[in-house]
Design a protein around this motif. Structure first.
Motif: not given
Length: 384
Positions: A177-181, A286-290, A342-350
């Motif tokens: 997972g990734v903490d997208s907050s 990094a992806m979560a951080s755009e 696009a990267g952030r959108q990809q990982v938000l569900r994880r």
């Protein structure tokens, strides 16, 4: 549940194994599970309890060239006594190799189900450190460990093929997972950027250990790009060597917590040059951080980076291609922005909650079917 976790590495050594374990411990604590952690170390090492889980240290020795890493050789009887006393419903083997081998044998002797988390490509690491003659023997050891486990979980499709190629029957995919907050583009800091790139350069970032297997020296091909600054976040035994080979780079040292999230969000792009990544959590962060990512097309990055959509993948060892991809993104702000979004959108569900809920399902599966099928002795393994 009563969960015994046998960890090949744990606090105070912070790495990918420890990071994912801490998230799992938080989840188990929220569920009200009872947890015992068995890890290498001494009585002086780290905390005695984390997220309500009791930590028992077993005697270990530090690796001569990497003293932060400890291994716990010895017999099975000590681990068997600890497991017998705790009486777990499931034994979780975190990146098993030395202590984990003792753990899986101890659990098997007590007829306890086991879930082994394959996370580190140790045989290939040995080759990176010059021990080429040991690689085949070490792959055989990996195979033995995971054939003894009730279920093996791997972090990527590449590693699924690796373990299946070894002849391990019960293998399934369990990503991270990734903490997208915490990892969020809002943490981008112009002040931090000025502190590492005072002339307003674009920032090429790297996050991770500074060790042979991470191939940070490959970043020399982008260390001299005009209008850019290479920023290295992390520490390790190769730091002094890398400071000499990357003379233009800024070495930020180890960062954690909010400081790490701020640094990653402040990159313009990130390069993850290691070719032995079974997953590569820093790519997700990094992806979560755009922040768009450039990585070799091997291992975990194959699942994480959608080439030409969220970043770029290059053929392993093709450092000219790495440089060209970095140059491409440095010179195209619109593309950097599009890849980042696009990267952030990809990982938000994880989320870690969803990933750890999947792990509980895997625990249940191992409890229901504790005795794995063993395939034939012949095997092949994907190495390139």
């Amino acid at each position: 549940m009563r969960v015994a976790i046998i960890a090949e590495s744990f606090l105070p050594n912070m790495n990918g194994v420890t990071h994912s374990l801490l998230r799992v411990l938080d989840h188990l604590a929220d569920r009200g599970d009872e947890v015992l952690i068995i890890a290498p170390g001494t009585r002086r090492d780290g905390p005695k309890e984390v997220a309500g889980a009791r930590i028992v240290r077993v005697p270990s020795i530090a690796l001569p060239k990497y003293r932060r890493v400890r291994v716990a050789p010895g017999g099975v009887s000590r681990i068997k006594r600890l497991l017998e006393s705790f009486a777990p419903d499931i034994v979780h083997l975190a990146s098993p190799f030395v202590l984990g081998w003792r753990g899986v044998l101890a659990a098997q002797s007590l007829d306890l189900p086991t879930v082994a988390i394959y996370q580190t490509e140790v045989p290939a690491y040995a080759a990176r450190y010059g021990m080429h003659g040991l690689e085949a023997m070490l792959w055989s050891h990996v195979r033995n460990i995971h054939q003894h486990a009730s279920l093996t979980l791997v972090p990527s499709s590449y590693t699924l093929d690796q373990l299946s190629g070894l002849g391990v029957a019960e293998v399934d995919l369990w990503a991270r997972g990734v903490d997208s907050s915490r990892f969020d583009p809002s943490h981008r800091s112009e002040a931090w950027r000025r502190s590492v790139a005072p002339d307003g350069e674009k920032i090429i970032g790297y996050v991770g250990r500074l060790a042979a297997e991470k191939q940070v020296e490959d970043l020399a091909v982008v260390d001299d790009l005009p209008g850019s600054k290479l920023v290295i976040v992390g520490d390790g035994p190769w730091r002094a060597k890398l400071e000499r080979s990357l003379p233009n780079a800024h070495f930020a040292g180890f960062l954690g917590g909010d400081a790490l999230a701020q640094a990653v969000a402040s990159f313009d792009l990130m390069v993850a040059p290691g070719e032995l990544e079974t997953f590569c959590q820093t790519i997700q962060e990094a992806m979560a951080s755009e922040v768009p990512v450039i990585a070799p097309a091997r291992g975990g990055p194959l699942d994480l980076v959608d080439s030409s959509h969220t970043g770029w993948l290059y053929t392993p060892k093709d450092l000219l291609a790495m440089r060209e991809h970095v140059t491409d993104l440095l010179g195209d702000e619109a593309k950097r922005r599009a890849f980042g979004v696009a990267g952030r959108q990809q990982v938000l569900r994880r989320s870690w909650k969803s990933v750890c809920s999947q792990l509980i399902g895997h625990y249940s599966r191992a409890i229901e079917n504790p005795h794995p099928q063993v395939l034939g002795r012949g095997f092949t393994v994907q190495t390139g």
